[in-house]
Scaffold this motif. Structure first.
Motif, PDB file in Angstrom:
ATOM      1  N   GLY A 192      37.117  47.827  35.522  1.00 50.32           N
ATOM      2  CA  GLY A 192      36.503  46.612  34.999  1.00 50.32           C
ATOM      3  C   GLY A 192      35.412  46.081  35.914  1.00 50.32           C
ATOM      4  O   GLY A 192      34.330  45.687  35.452  1.00 50.32           O
ATOM      5  N   ILE A 195      36.272  41.884  33.901  1.00 47.40           N
ATOM      6  CA  ILE A 195      34.918  42.080  33.397  1.00 47.40           C
ATOM      7  C   ILE A 195      34.148  40.768  33.400  1.00 47.40           C
ATOM      8  O   ILE A 195      32.969  40.705  33.761  1.00 47.40           O
ATOM      9  N   GLY A 254      31.596  46.174  34.520  1.00 46.19           N
ATOM     10  CA  GLY A 254      31.252  44.827  34.080  1.00 46.19           C
ATOM     11  C   GLY A 254      29.755  44.564  34.086  1.00 46.19           C
ATOM     12  O   GLY A 254      29.189  44.102  33.077  1.00 46.19           O
ATOM     13  N   PHE A 308      41.814  43.581  32.253  1.00 45.68           N
ATOM     14  CA  PHE A 308      40.462  44.115  32.052  1.00 45.68           C
ATOM     15  C   PHE A 308      39.524  43.035  31.530  1.00 45.68           C
ATOM     16  O   PHE A 308      38.379  42.919  31.980  1.00 45.68           O
ATOM     17  N   VAL A 327      42.678  49.979  36.536  1.00 41.25           N
ATOM     18  CA  VAL A 327      42.014  49.233  35.471  1.00 41.25           C
ATOM     19  C   VAL A 327      41.146  48.121  36.051  1.00 41.25           C
ATOM     20  O   VAL A 327      40.024  47.872  35.591  1.00 41.25           O
ATOM     21  N   SER A 328      41.654  47.458  37.089  1.00 40.34           N
ATOM     22  CA  SER A 328      40.866  46.417  37.758  1.00 40.34           C
ATOM     23  C   SER A 328      39.587  47.000  38.348  1.00 40.34           C
ATOM     24  O   SER A 328      38.506  46.402  38.226  1.00 40.34           O
TER      25      SER A 328
END
Length: 507
Positions: A146, A23, A150, A19, A142-143
């Motif tokens: 992010g 970001i 971001g 993460f 999660v990717s």
């Protein structure tokens, strides 16, 4: 190898590290204008501020994955977090463009150490493939989260403080993740007699770096002499690298990468699936943003909000992937995922200068969902193709495909859009030769020109730019459909319906 006692803690820790890196890739998009105002970089320096990160990280991913196997995966993750956090300090307080470029390069080195280690540690923490597939889905979600938030975080930091805050925040976050990894992730390294073959490392870096540079060059200036020369260097480096790996294997010496893995259709198609999924996700995201802003007239924030269905659906796709793979198998998950993504893009061939909200939103949602299902299934196939002792090299291959696929998507789809637009832009009566050339360069240039000429001529320029852009938009969608469909067919034909078994030995 002994089982990890707290795999959930490992999953949480590696996702936190992922993460942090994801970001940092996207926050710079928001901070770039403020950086330009503050540091006054030249046009070339501004390009390097943005490009230095992918140019450094991509060539190091394979070597970093193998080094994690050799020297310890947790150790490499911790060192990567430390480098990433420490180099964020000079990035935050950079007083010159060169200082920021150097700091960003240092951060990229840390990120390259982090990324393969996160995937490799999941393979170790979850030896059972069923449980691992669920963990990989969470990692992928999660990717996606992010990447989606971001720009929002970056915008809030820039608005509340100054552009350096987007880097300064990395320091406490990297420290927190460092302590978390230290506490919950057990040491892990290969029991095999791995050797870091320096010539192979250098060849891999040259091959990938030249390819990345060629992609970047082609995206901005077309397939010029520099891009072609870089492609030639990459091709020579790749061939030399492969020959060296095969020679070491024939001699009974551990290679940096077991290139014979690519002789397995399931592995190769899965790598291509990762690359072309990212090709579509990243390349089309840029295309859609231009359509929303330049044709429908939305602000950057409004355009970002209208792209959210794709990101949200991607999160659900990643979290649902393990259920789909268990129910239908890897071949269907990858093949049907890519095929449905191609089919979902076809309705976008009907969109024009007026908004078709339902068509656009549903198409994006389906694309986001099914491509992330395919990504998770392909990722799991790649890291499951090797024994645990060699998982770092598989993770390095997966991350390299991930990175190169996104860059290739921007370069190829962006070049097709630009070339089609320029070729389709008609001669507008009343424009000078200089004005005609400027308007035919891009839809943004045409917009600036129409604002200066005014009157009926401005309307003619605007109409011509819209027509040319939409032709480029539809052409780019068609190319994306073809690429995804061909990859889907390859997956359906070449991936075996049974689960792939790891190789007994990399030799």
């Amino acid at each position: 190898m002994s089982a990890v006692r707290r795999p959930g803690g490992v999953l949480f820790a590696v996702c936190a590290a992922l993460f942090l890196v994801v970001i940092d890739v996207t926050v710079l998009h928001v901070a770039a204008p403020q950086i330009a105002d503050s540091l006054a970089p030249s046009a070339t320096e501004l390009l390097w501020i943005v490009d230095i990160y992918p140019l450094v990280i991509a060539p190091l991913l394979l070597a970093a994955g193998v080094a994690g196997d050799r020297f310890g995966r947790r150790r490499f993750l911790l060192i990567g977090l430390a480098v990433f956090g420490v180099m964020s300090v000079p990035a935050a307080f950079a007083s010159t463009p060169l200082m920021l470029i150097g700091a960003r390069a240092g951060m990229a080195v840390g990120a390259a150490m982090i990324m393969p280690a996160t995937m490799a540690l999941l393979r170790v923490a979850y030896p059972d493939r069923s449980a691992r597939l669920r963990a990989v889905g969470i990692w992928s979600a999660v990717s996606a989260v992010g990447a989606a938030i971001g720009p929002l975080i970056g915008g809030l930091l820039v608005q509340s403080f100054w552009w350096g805050a987007v880097f300064l925040i990395n320091i406490p976050l990297a420290l927190a993740v460092f302590l978390l990894v230290w506490a919950v992730v057990p040491p892990s390294r290969s029991a095999a007699a791995l050797v870091m073959d320096v010539p192979s490392v250098i060849l891999s870096i040259i091959a990938v770096l030249a390819l990345v540079f060629a992609i970047k060059q082609a995206a901005r200036y077309g397939l010029d002499a520099v891009a072609v020369g870089s492609l030639l260097v990459s091709t020579i480096g790749t061939i030399w690298f492969i020959r060296r790996q095969l020679a070491r294997q024939r001699a009974g010496i551990e290679p940096l990468l077991n290139v014979r893995l690519f002789g397995r259709a399931g592995f190769t198609v899965s790598v291509l699936a990762v690359a072309f999924s990212m090709f579509a996700i990243v390349g089309l995201d840029l295309l859609f943003a231009q359509y929303l802003q330049n044709i429908l007239g939305y602000t950057p924030v409004e355009a970002a909000l209208r792209l959210m269905p794709m990101a949200i659906a991607a999160i659900f796709g990643a979290l649902s992937a393990h259920v789909i793979v268990h129910r239908f198998g890897t071949r269907i998950a990858i093949g049907a995922g890519l095929g449905l993504a191609a089919a979902a893009l076809i309705p976008l061939l009907t969109v024009g200068a007026s908004e078709q909200f339902l068509v656009f939103t549903l198409s994006l949602a389906v694309v986001g969902f099914v491509l992330d299902v395919a990504l998770v299934a392909a990722n799991d196939t790649i890291i499951s193709a090797v024994p645990e002792d060699y998982v770092g090299q598989a993770a390095g291959v997966e991350e390299t495909a991930y990175d190169l696929g996104g860059g290739l998507g921007i370069a190829v789809l962006g070049s097709i859009l630009a070339a089609t637009y320029t070729a389709a832009f008609p001669v507008v009566p009343g424009l000078t030769a200089v004005q005609q050339a400027a308007a035919a360069e891009s839809v943004a240039s045409a917009g600036h020109l129409s604002a200066t000429v005014g009157g009926a001529l401005a309307a003619d320029v605007h109409a011509a730019a819209q027509s040319a852009f939409l032709l480029g938009f539809h052409t780019t969608i068609t190319v994306s459909v073809a690429i995804l469909a061909l990859t889907a067919i390859a997956a359906a034909v070449l991936i075996r319906p049974r689960k792939a078994q790891p190789l007994a030995t990399p030799l």
